[in-house]
Write a protein that holds these residues in place. Structure first.
Motif, PDB file in Angstrom:
ATOM      1  N   PRO A 119       0.250   4.584  -0.050  1.00  0.00           N
ATOM      2  CA  PRO A 119       1.507   3.891   0.269  1.00  0.00           C
ATOM      3  C   PRO A 119       1.515   3.361   1.707  1.00  0.00           C
ATOM      4  O   PRO A 119       1.016   4.014   2.617  1.00  0.00           O
ATOM      5  CB  PRO A 119       2.568   4.982   0.088  1.00  0.00           C
ATOM      6  N   VAL A 120       2.075   2.166   1.868  1.00  0.00           N
ATOM      7  CA  VAL A 120       2.182   1.524   3.181  1.00  0.00           C
ATOM      8  C   VAL A 120       3.658   1.222   3.426  1.00  0.00           C
ATOM      9  O   VAL A 120       4.318   0.617   2.585  1.00  0.00           O
ATOM     10  CB  VAL A 120       1.362   0.216   3.248  1.00  0.00           C
ATOM     11  N   THR A 121       4.156   1.627   4.576  1.00  0.00           N
ATOM     12  CA  THR A 121       5.548   1.372   4.929  1.00  0.00           C
ATOM     13  C   THR A 121       5.689   0.011   5.573  1.00  0.00           C
ATOM     14  O   THR A 121       4.975  -0.319   6.518  1.00  0.00           O
ATOM     15  CB  THR A 121       6.069   2.454   5.903  1.00  0.00           C
ATOM     16  N   PRO A 133      12.068   1.385   8.574  1.00  0.00           N
ATOM     17  CA  PRO A 133      11.435   1.023   7.300  1.00  0.00           C
ATOM     18  C   PRO A 133      12.311   0.080   6.483  1.00  0.00           C
ATOM     19  O   PRO A 133      13.533   0.246   6.418  1.00  0.00           O
ATOM     20  CB  PRO A 133      11.280   2.368   6.575  1.00  0.00           C
ATOM     21  N   THR A 134      11.679  -0.911   5.884  1.00  0.00           N
ATOM     22  CA  THR A 134      12.376  -1.835   4.985  1.00  0.00           C
ATOM     23  C   THR A 134      11.909  -1.651   3.545  1.00  0.00           C
ATOM     24  O   THR A 134      12.469  -2.252   2.642  1.00  0.00           O
ATOM     25  CB  THR A 134      12.150  -3.303   5.402  1.00  0.00           C
ATOM     26  N   GLY A 135      10.883  -0.859   3.343  1.00  0.00           N
ATOM     27  CA  GLY A 135      10.367  -0.613   2.000  1.00  0.00           C
ATOM     28  C   GLY A 135       8.986   0.008   2.060  1.00  0.00           C
ATOM     29  O   GLY A 135       8.416   0.180   3.143  1.00  0.00           O
ATOM     30  N   ILE A 136       8.462   0.330   0.885  1.00  0.00           N
ATOM     31  CA  ILE A 136       7.129   0.929   0.783  1.00  0.00           C
ATOM     32  C   ILE A 136       6.324   0.158  -0.245  1.00  0.00           C
ATOM     33  O   ILE A 136       6.832  -0.174  -1.322  1.00  0.00           O
ATOM     34  CB  ILE A 136       7.221   2.408   0.394  1.00  0.00           C
ATOM     35  N   ILE A 137       5.091  -0.145   0.108  1.00  0.00           N
ATOM     36  CA  ILE A 137       4.164  -0.756  -0.848  1.00  0.00           C
ATOM     37  C   ILE A 137       3.486   0.394  -1.577  1.00  0.00           C
ATOM     38  O   ILE A 137       2.786   1.202  -0.972  1.00  0.00           O
ATOM     39  CB  ILE A 137       3.119  -1.635  -0.135  1.00  0.00           C
ATOM     40  N   VAL A 156       4.580  -9.197   4.900  1.00  0.00           N
ATOM     41  CA  VAL A 156       4.233  -9.246   3.481  1.00  0.00           C
ATOM     42  C   VAL A 156       5.493  -9.169   2.629  1.00  0.00           C
ATOM     43  O   VAL A 156       6.545  -8.721   3.086  1.00  0.00           O
ATOM     44  CB  VAL A 156       3.263  -8.103   3.092  1.00  0.00           C
ATOM     45  N   GLU A 157       5.342  -9.608   1.378  1.00  0.00           N
ATOM     46  CA  GLU A 157       6.421  -9.522   0.398  1.00  0.00           C
ATOM     47  C   GLU A 157       5.911  -8.802  -0.837  1.00  0.00           C
ATOM     48  O   GLU A 157       4.748  -8.971  -1.222  1.00  0.00           O
ATOM     49  CB  GLU A 157       6.860 -10.908  -0.056  1.00  0.00           C
ATOM     50  N   THR A 158       6.784  -8.036  -1.472  1.00  0.00           N
ATOM     51  CA  THR A 158       6.518  -7.445  -2.779  1.00  0.00           C
ATOM     52  C   THR A 158       7.746  -7.738  -3.639  1.00  0.00           C
ATOM     53  O   THR A 158       8.734  -8.298  -3.149  1.00  0.00           O
ATOM     54  CB  THR A 158       6.313  -5.915  -2.690  1.00  0.00           C
ATOM     55  N   TRP A 164       7.056  -6.020   7.885  1.00  0.00           N
ATOM     56  CA  TRP A 164       5.855  -6.058   8.698  1.00  0.00           C
ATOM     57  C   TRP A 164       5.000  -4.817   8.427  1.00  0.00           C
ATOM     58  O   TRP A 164       5.529  -3.719   8.294  1.00  0.00           O
ATOM     59  CB  TRP A 164       6.222  -6.095  10.171  1.00  0.00           C
ATOM     60  N   VAL A 165       3.682  -5.017   8.330  1.00  0.00           N
ATOM     61  CA  VAL A 165       2.725  -3.913   8.179  1.00  0.00           C
ATOM     62  C   VAL A 165       1.586  -4.157   9.167  1.00  0.00           C
ATOM     63  O   VAL A 165       1.321  -5.298   9.553  1.00  0.00           O
ATOM     64  CB  VAL A 165       2.155  -3.813   6.739  1.00  0.00           C
TER      65      VAL A 165
END
Length: 180
Positions: A119-121, A133-137, A156-158, A164-165
Motif C-alpha cells: 500500500p502507498v499513501t 493522507p488523501t487516500g491509499i493505493i 497520481v489518480e485512482t 502526491w506520492v
C-alpha cells in the motif's frame, strides 16, 4: 493477448485533446477559485464556489507556476472552452478537494493496471509537515499518471482518490500491466 487488450482499452479511453483542455481549464481556474476569485463567466459561476471575495486574487508562487504552465498547454493544444456554457466535463471535478498543492498536467499519460505492490499513501502535498493522507493505493488498483512530477514526488489518480506520492513508489515491476 491480455496485455494487448488492456493496452488497446487504455489507448481508446486515454484523454483526448478536448479532455486535456477541459482539465487544464479546470485546474487553472480552481487555483483562482481557492484564492477567492469572483468569476464573471457563466461557466466559472456554475463550476466554482459562489463564496468569493475579489476580482484580483493573489496566487501563491506554486499556483502561479501551475497556472502559467496550463496556459501554455492550452495554447499549444489551441484549447477553446466555451465559458458561456454552464457545464464542463473535466474529469478532475470533485477529485481535488483534499489536495493542497494542485498538480500540473502533462502532455503524456500512463497507467499501472493491477498494482501489485505494498500500500502507498497519497498525500495532499509534497513532503510538507502539514500534508495529510488523501487516500491509499491498494493492491489491484489502477493508477493513472498524467501530471508533471516535482521535487521527488508525482501526482497520481485512482478510482478511489488522488494525491502526491514519492516518485518511484509505483513502477512497471509493481503492475500487472503498465501502459503508456
Amino acid at each position: 493477448m491480455r496485455t494487448f487488450f488492456l493496452t488497446a482499452a487504455l489507448i481508446c479511453t486515454a484523454g483526448t485533446a478536448s479532455a486535456l483542455c477541459e482539465d487544464a481549464w479546470y485546474l487553472r481556474n480552481l487555483a483562482f477559485d481557492r484564492a477567492g476569485y469572483c468569476f464573471g463567466s457563466s461557466l466559472g459561476k456554475s463550476v466554482f464556489s459562489a463564496d468569493c471575495s475579489t476580482k484580483s486574487p493573489r496566487l501563491t508562487d506554486w499556483d502561479q507556476r501551475m497556472v502559467s504552465a496550463h496556459k501554455k498547454l492550452e495554447a499549444r493544444y489551441s484549447c477553446k472552452i466555451n465559458t458561456k456554457d454552464r457545464r464542463l466535463a473535466a474529469s478532475l471535478i470533485g477529485k481535488l478537494e483534499d489536495v493542497d498543492l494542485l498538480p500540473t498536467l502533462s502532455e503524456f499519460e500512463s497507467s499501472c493496471v493491477g498494482y501489485t505492490g505494498a500500500p502507498v499513501t497519497m498525500t495532499s502535498g509534497i513532503g510538507m509537515r502539514d500534508s495529510y493522507p488523501t487516500g491509499i493505493i491498494a493492491s489491484g488498483e489502477t493508477v493513472h499518471f498524467r501530471f508533471e512530477p516535482w521535487g521527488g514526488f508525482e501526482f497520481v489518480e485512482t478510482d478511489s482518490g488522488a494525491g502526491w506520492v514519492p516518485e518511484g513508489s509505483i513502477t512497471p515491476n509493481t503492475c500487472e500491466v503498465f501502459a503508456g
